[in-house]
Design a protein around this motif. Structure first.
Motif, PDB file in Angstrom:
ATOM      1  N   ASP A  42       0.787  -1.232   0.000  1.00 42.62           N
ATOM      2  CA  ASP A  42       0.000   0.000   0.000  1.00 42.62           C
ATOM      3  C   ASP A  42       0.821   1.285   0.000  1.00 42.62           C
ATOM      4  OD1 ASP A  42      -2.227  -1.606   0.046  1.00 42.62           O
ATOM      5  OD2 ASP A  42      -2.480  -1.464   2.215  1.00 42.62           O
ATOM      6  N   ASP A  43       2.059   1.232   0.460  1.00 38.54           N
ATOM      7  CA  ASP A  43       2.852   2.447   0.615  1.00 38.54           C
ATOM      8  C   ASP A  43       4.266   2.250   0.065  1.00 38.54           C
ATOM      9  OD1 ASP A  43       3.411   5.034   1.344  1.00 38.54           O
ATOM     10  OD2 ASP A  43       3.906   4.526   3.419  1.00 38.54           O
ATOM     11  N   PRO A  44       4.405   2.182  -1.281  1.00 38.95           N
ATOM     12  CA  PRO A  44       5.726   1.928  -1.854  1.00 38.95           C
ATOM     13  C   PRO A  44       6.688   3.090  -1.605  1.00 38.95           C
ATOM     14  CG  PRO A  44       4.136   2.379  -3.593  1.00 38.95           C
ATOM     15  CD  PRO A  44       3.374   2.330  -2.303  1.00 38.95           C
ATOM     16  N   VAL A  45       7.950   2.736  -1.345  1.00 41.81           N
ATOM     17  CA  VAL A  45       8.978   3.756  -1.150  1.00 41.81           C
ATOM     18  C   VAL A  45       9.916   3.847  -2.358  1.00 41.81           C
ATOM     19  CG1 VAL A  45       8.915   3.699   1.365  1.00 41.81           C
ATOM     20  CG2 VAL A  45      10.440   2.156   0.156  1.00 41.81           C
ATOM     21  N   LEU A  46       9.990   2.777  -3.146  1.00 43.80           N
ATOM     22  CA  LEU A  46      10.803   2.760  -4.364  1.00 43.80           C
ATOM     23  C   LEU A  46      10.066   1.984  -5.445  1.00 43.80           C
ATOM     24  CD1 LEU A  46      14.325   1.817  -2.890  1.00 43.80           C
ATOM     25  CD2 LEU A  46      13.596   4.076  -3.663  1.00 43.80           C
ATOM     26  N   ASP A  47      10.329   2.329  -6.698  1.00 40.44           N
ATOM     27  CA  ASP A  47       9.803   1.513  -7.793  1.00 40.44           C
ATOM     28  C   ASP A  47      10.819   1.445  -8.920  1.00 40.44           C
ATOM     29  OD1 ASP A  47       9.342   3.653  -9.763  1.00 40.44           O
ATOM     30  OD2 ASP A  47       7.687   4.261  -8.501  1.00 40.44           O
ATOM     31  N   THR A  48      10.677   0.401  -9.728  1.00 38.32           N
ATOM     32  CA  THR A  48      11.547   0.192 -10.877  1.00 38.32           C
ATOM     33  C   THR A  48      10.793  -0.669 -11.884  1.00 38.32           C
ATOM     34  OG1 THR A  48      13.778  -0.454 -11.575  1.00 38.32           O
ATOM     35  CG2 THR A  48      12.677  -1.910  -9.991  1.00 38.32           C
TER      36      THR A  48
END
Length: 134
Positions: A42-48
């Protein structure tokens, strides 16, 4: 018995994550992968996004702590979340119990052929599970 020292430091809340995402041996290209702190996506801190070989990578996430607690164990939790080709969200959850956060990298091999199955070989993991969440 424990105590504290008022010395700021960066606590590693999640480890470096190095992984691959495939479906029946074929790399999943350009799939969105996120890293969340905790047991949810629900609360992503990083994405790729995965590359041509289905590989992805996250650097460790650190939190600044103003006080260093001595002999105070805690549980560090993180989730790696995947947008799968069928539109569902899959997640792998990891956790570590210790005085400080995880310093060793986690290597994941994930297959989305039958839901999501991720394998991690690390022995320091307290929890190591994968699931379809949406």
């Amino acid at each position: 018995m424990g105590g504290c020292i008022p010395i700021p430091y960066k606590d590693p809340y999640s480890p470096e994550v190095i992984g691959t995402l495939a479906q029946e041996g074929r790399p999943e290209k350009n799939s969105l992968v996120t890293l969340s702190l905790g047991d949810t996506c629900d609360d992503p801190v990083l994405d790729t996004r995965t590359n041509e070989e289905g590989q992805f990578h996250f650097d460790p996430v650190h939190k600044l702590q103003l006080v260093h607690w001595i002999m105070a164990h805690k549980i560090y939790r993180w989730s790696v979340c995947f947008s799968l080709p069928d539109g569902k969200i899959g997640a792998w959850h990891g956790s570590h119990y210790g005085i400080v956060g995880v310093r060793a990298p986690v290597h994941l091999e994930c297959n989305s052929a039958l839901g999501l199955i991720c394998k991690a070989q690390e022995t320091f993991l307290l929890k190591n599970s994968s699931e379809i969440i949406g």
